[in-house]
Design a protein around this motif. Structure first.
Motif, PDB file in Angstrom:
ATOM      1  N   HIS A 131      42.288  32.468  50.085  1.00 19.43           N
ATOM      2  CA  HIS A 131      41.779  32.321  51.211  1.00 19.43           C
ATOM      3  C   HIS A 131      42.055  30.592  51.555  1.00 19.43           C
ATOM      4  O   HIS A 131      42.540  29.882  52.710  1.00 19.43           O
ATOM      5  N   GLU A 132      41.662  30.012  50.961  1.00 19.70           N
ATOM      6  CA  GLU A 132      41.550  28.010  50.714  1.00 19.70           C
ATOM      7  C   GLU A 132      42.295  27.537  49.807  1.00 19.70           C
ATOM      8  O   GLU A 132      42.504  27.235  48.693  1.00 19.70           O
TER       9      GLU A 132
ATOM     10  N   LYS B  96      52.800  30.087  50.739  1.00 17.30           N
ATOM     11  CA  LYS B  96      51.637  30.689  52.439  1.00 17.30           C
ATOM     12  C   LYS B  96      51.786  31.279  52.394  1.00 17.30           C
ATOM     13  O   LYS B  96      53.108  31.175  53.798  1.00 17.30           O
TER      14      LYS B  96
ATOM     15  N   ARG C  32      45.359  33.674  43.795  1.00 22.28           N
ATOM     16  CA  ARG C  32      44.914  33.973  45.579  1.00 22.28           C
ATOM     17  C   ARG C  32      44.383  33.269  45.891  1.00 22.28           C
ATOM     18  O   ARG C  32      42.900  33.390  45.441  1.00 22.28           O
TER      19      ARG C  32
ATOM     20  N   ASP D 203      49.305  37.093  55.162  1.00 22.41           N
ATOM     21  CA  ASP D 203      48.202  37.711  54.078  1.00 22.41           C
ATOM     22  C   ASP D 203      46.539  37.183  54.344  1.00 22.41           C
ATOM     23  O   ASP D 203      46.216  38.031  53.645  1.00 22.41           O
ATOM     24  N   ALA D 204      47.083  36.072  55.692  1.00 19.45           N
ATOM     25  CA  ALA D 204      45.302  35.594  55.657  1.00 19.45           C
ATOM     26  C   ALA D 204      44.074  36.829  55.739  1.00 19.45           C
ATOM     27  O   ALA D 204      43.212  36.332  55.190  1.00 19.45           O
ATOM     28  N   GLN D 205      44.392  37.989  55.790  1.00 19.91           N
ATOM     29  CA  GLN D 205      43.686  38.631  56.640  1.00 19.91           C
ATOM     30  C   GLN D 205      42.635  39.557  54.741  1.00 19.91           C
ATOM     31  O   GLN D 205      42.264  40.272  54.861  1.00 19.91           O
TER      32      GLN D 205
ATOM     33  N   GLN E 264      44.558  39.600  51.164  1.00 20.50           N
ATOM     34  CA  GLN E 264      43.975  38.868  50.163  1.00 20.50           C
ATOM     35  C   GLN E 264      44.078  37.423  50.213  1.00 20.50           C
ATOM     36  O   GLN E 264      43.428  36.542  49.066  1.00 20.50           O
ATOM     37  N   GLY E 265      44.457  36.364  51.488  1.00 15.76           N
ATOM     38  CA  GLY E 265      44.098  35.335  51.074  1.00 15.76           C
ATOM     39  C   GLY E 265      45.896  35.351  51.031  1.00 15.76           C
ATOM     40  O   GLY E 265      46.953  34.998  51.094  1.00 15.76           O
ATOM     41  N   MET E 266      45.596  33.590  52.297  1.00 11.94           N
ATOM     42  CA  MET E 266      47.526  33.180  52.733  1.00 11.94           C
ATOM     43  C   MET E 266      47.871  32.727  51.660  1.00 11.94           C
ATOM     44  O   MET E 266      49.207  32.389  52.142  1.00 11.94           O
TER      45      MET E 266
END
Length: 111
Positions: free
Chosen positions: A93-94, A68, A91, A72-74, A76-78
């Motif tokens: 966001h969810e 986690k 990889r 990188d949340a904004q 490729q995703g967290m």
């Protein structure tokens, strides 16, 4: 000599898994433990990311790491799943979507 303004030093904020995320990860982990494929895990909270490492045996290097990284949340995703060789398997966001890489039909462990 006059003392200058004191700057309060903050302790570094560690990134860690929340209860919902751990529940989702442990559901997947529990299925593979029941099948006898995974034996141990480790949870690390670091300054930039949180890591859930999965081991076949406690004395080995981790087979997989679920990472986690809020920075990188904004992009490729967290969340991401990384194999032992460093290859990013999934990889996103969810977390539930990323954990689908472990579905038995799409993934199997080979000795």
């Amino acid at each position: 000599m006059a003392a200058g303004p004191q700057i309060a030093k903050r302790a570094p904020v560690m990134v860690m898994w929340n209860r919902r995320e751990l529940s989702e990860i442990l559901n997947v982990y529990g299925r593979y433990v029941a099948m006898g494929e995974w034996k141990d895990y480790a949870i690390d909270g670091l300054a930039t990311n949180a890591v859930f490492s999965i081991f076949r045996r406690a004395s080995e290097v981790p087979m997989f790491a679920i990472v986690k990284t809020p920075a990188d949340a904004q992009r490729q995703g967290m969340y991401k799943v990384v194999a032992v060789d460093g290859q990013v398997l999934k990889r996103g966001h969810e977390l539930p979507q990323v954990l689908r890489v472990f579905e038995k039909k799409r993934f199997s462990v080979v000795d």
